[in-house]
Design an enzyme around this catalytic site. Sequence first.
Site, PDB file in Angstrom:
ATOM      1  N   ARG A  13       3.732 -23.401 -35.376  1.00  0.00           N
ATOM      2  CA  ARG A  13       5.082 -23.918 -35.091  1.00  0.00           C
ATOM      3  C   ARG A  13       6.114 -23.477 -36.262  1.00  0.00           C
ATOM      4  NH1 ARG A  13       9.198 -26.083 -37.294  1.00  0.00           N
ATOM      5  NH2 ARG A  13       7.899 -27.467 -38.532  1.00  0.00           N
ATOM      6  N   ASP A  14       6.174 -23.825 -37.281  1.00  0.00           N
ATOM      7  CA  ASP A  14       7.344 -23.372 -38.255  1.00  0.00           C
ATOM      8  C   ASP A  14       7.124 -22.018 -38.629  1.00  0.00           C
ATOM      9  OD1 ASP A  14       9.436 -24.003 -39.860  1.00  0.00           O
ATOM     10  OD2 ASP A  14       8.411 -24.713 -41.278  1.00  0.00           O
ATOM     11  N   HIS A 205       6.614 -29.559 -48.359  1.00  0.00           N
ATOM     12  CA  HIS A 205       6.693 -28.654 -47.516  1.00  0.00           C
ATOM     13  C   HIS A 205       7.647 -27.638 -48.054  1.00  0.00           C
ATOM     14  CE1 HIS A 205       7.446 -27.438 -43.047  1.00  0.00           C
ATOM     15  NE2 HIS A 205       8.703 -26.775 -43.636  1.00  0.00           N
ATOM     16  N   HIS A 207       9.170 -23.839 -48.521  1.00  0.00           N
ATOM     17  CA  HIS A 207       9.321 -22.458 -48.115  1.00  0.00           C
ATOM     18  C   HIS A 207       9.488 -21.466 -49.427  1.00  0.00           C
ATOM     19  CE1 HIS A 207       9.822 -22.913 -43.733  1.00  0.00           C
ATOM     20  NE2 HIS A 207      10.113 -24.141 -44.193  1.00  0.00           N
ATOM     21  N   CYS A 238      13.347 -21.107 -40.710  1.00  0.00           N
ATOM     22  CA  CYS A 238      14.097 -22.006 -39.627  1.00  0.00           C
ATOM     23  C   CYS A 238      15.204 -20.846 -38.934  1.00  0.00           C
ATOM     24  CB  CYS A 238      14.463 -23.244 -40.112  1.00  0.00           C
ATOM     25  SG  CYS A 238      15.428 -23.948 -39.192  1.00  0.00           S
ATOM     26  N   ASN A 247       6.979 -20.013 -44.805  1.00  0.00           N
ATOM     27  CA  ASN A 247       6.245 -21.199 -45.442  1.00  0.00           C
ATOM     28  C   ASN A 247       5.711 -20.400 -46.588  1.00  0.00           C
ATOM     29  OD1 ASN A 247       6.871 -22.258 -42.713  1.00  0.00           O
ATOM     30  ND2 ASN A 247       6.700 -23.916 -43.754  1.00  0.00           N
TER      31      ASN A 247
END
Length: 283
Positions: A13-14, A205, A207, A238, A247
């Site tokens: 997803r990310d 989370h 990055h 993003c 990430n």
Amino acid sequence: MSEQIEIFEVGPRDGLQNEKRMIPASEKIALIDLLSRAGFRRIEVASFVSPKWVPQMADGAEVLAGLARAPGVSYAALTPNIKGYERARAARADEVAIFVSASEGFSKANLNATIIESLERFSPVVAAARADDVPVRGYVSCVTDCPFDGPTAPGDVAAVVAAMQAFGCYEVSLGDTIGRGTPEAVDAMLDAVLDEIGADQLAGHFHDTAGRALANVDVALARGLRVFDAAVGGLGGCPYAPGSAGNVATEAVMTHAAAAGFETGLNPEIVAQAAAMAKEMRG
Ligand code: HMG
Ligand code: MG
């Protein structure tokens, strides 16, 4: 015996939401099926956001329908509103995630709403999920820095985390969305957030734009956090956060944590294969 940490795999997803190439659902499914054999308990596989905003994720239903679901793995989906929740539910996502920014600039860019408006929009999502017995995870973005507003005040993060907790989110993931956070800033942010919520309900989370993600993982570990979001092959970014890179790589967190005496329960060979596949999928 070494202590356990959990890596929540967010690459499909990310990671893939930011690829220029329109990756076919079959390739996403192949990656997720490989990840399903690696030992993850949770994998974020799709988002049901507006396809006008993120066309890369428009095929979430096809991806969820095509997976070989492994027992004991929760397949998660990101939902921006009730429409997204209904699509995620129809696709049989095991859990959903809502996402709010700690800064107004990114909230507007990512959700076309103020922070308060976005919280109001998520209220029916959490109510529906509660009625359906679907677990809800919360993300808070820009926990140290915003690409539009600059540094984020720790108190602003704590306030949004408290709202997520009031919504009944079972865990809140703290996002350094653009990877600009320093260990000092992460520590100050955690100091404020831990006044609201226990470390056992938080995830980190990070990055890795500035190469500080692992140092920030260490700060979070020292503060008691034991769950970290990561993406195989360091996929990601993003689309609404200029300058956000991938990430932190799952394989990097796994190796780094092992050296510090933490077990992830992951199979390193399968993780390495998935990282190689992810890198090949990149445009
Ligand atoms: P909007 O344009 O203000 O909303 O977008 P709208 O209600 O006017 O909708 C626009 C169109 O999209 C309409 O279609 C809606 O029906 C449709 P039209 O009438 O024009 O044909 N629509 C949808 N279609 C399918 N599924 C939906 C949906 N919702 C609306 N769920 C909106 C508001 C929230 C929809 C938009 O801003 C959006 O989708 N934003 C999501 C952006 C995004 O996905 N960003 C990346 C994920 S967040 C992230 O990566 C950070 C994170 O990793 C943590 C971190 O690192 O910090 C989580
Ligand atoms: Mg992210």
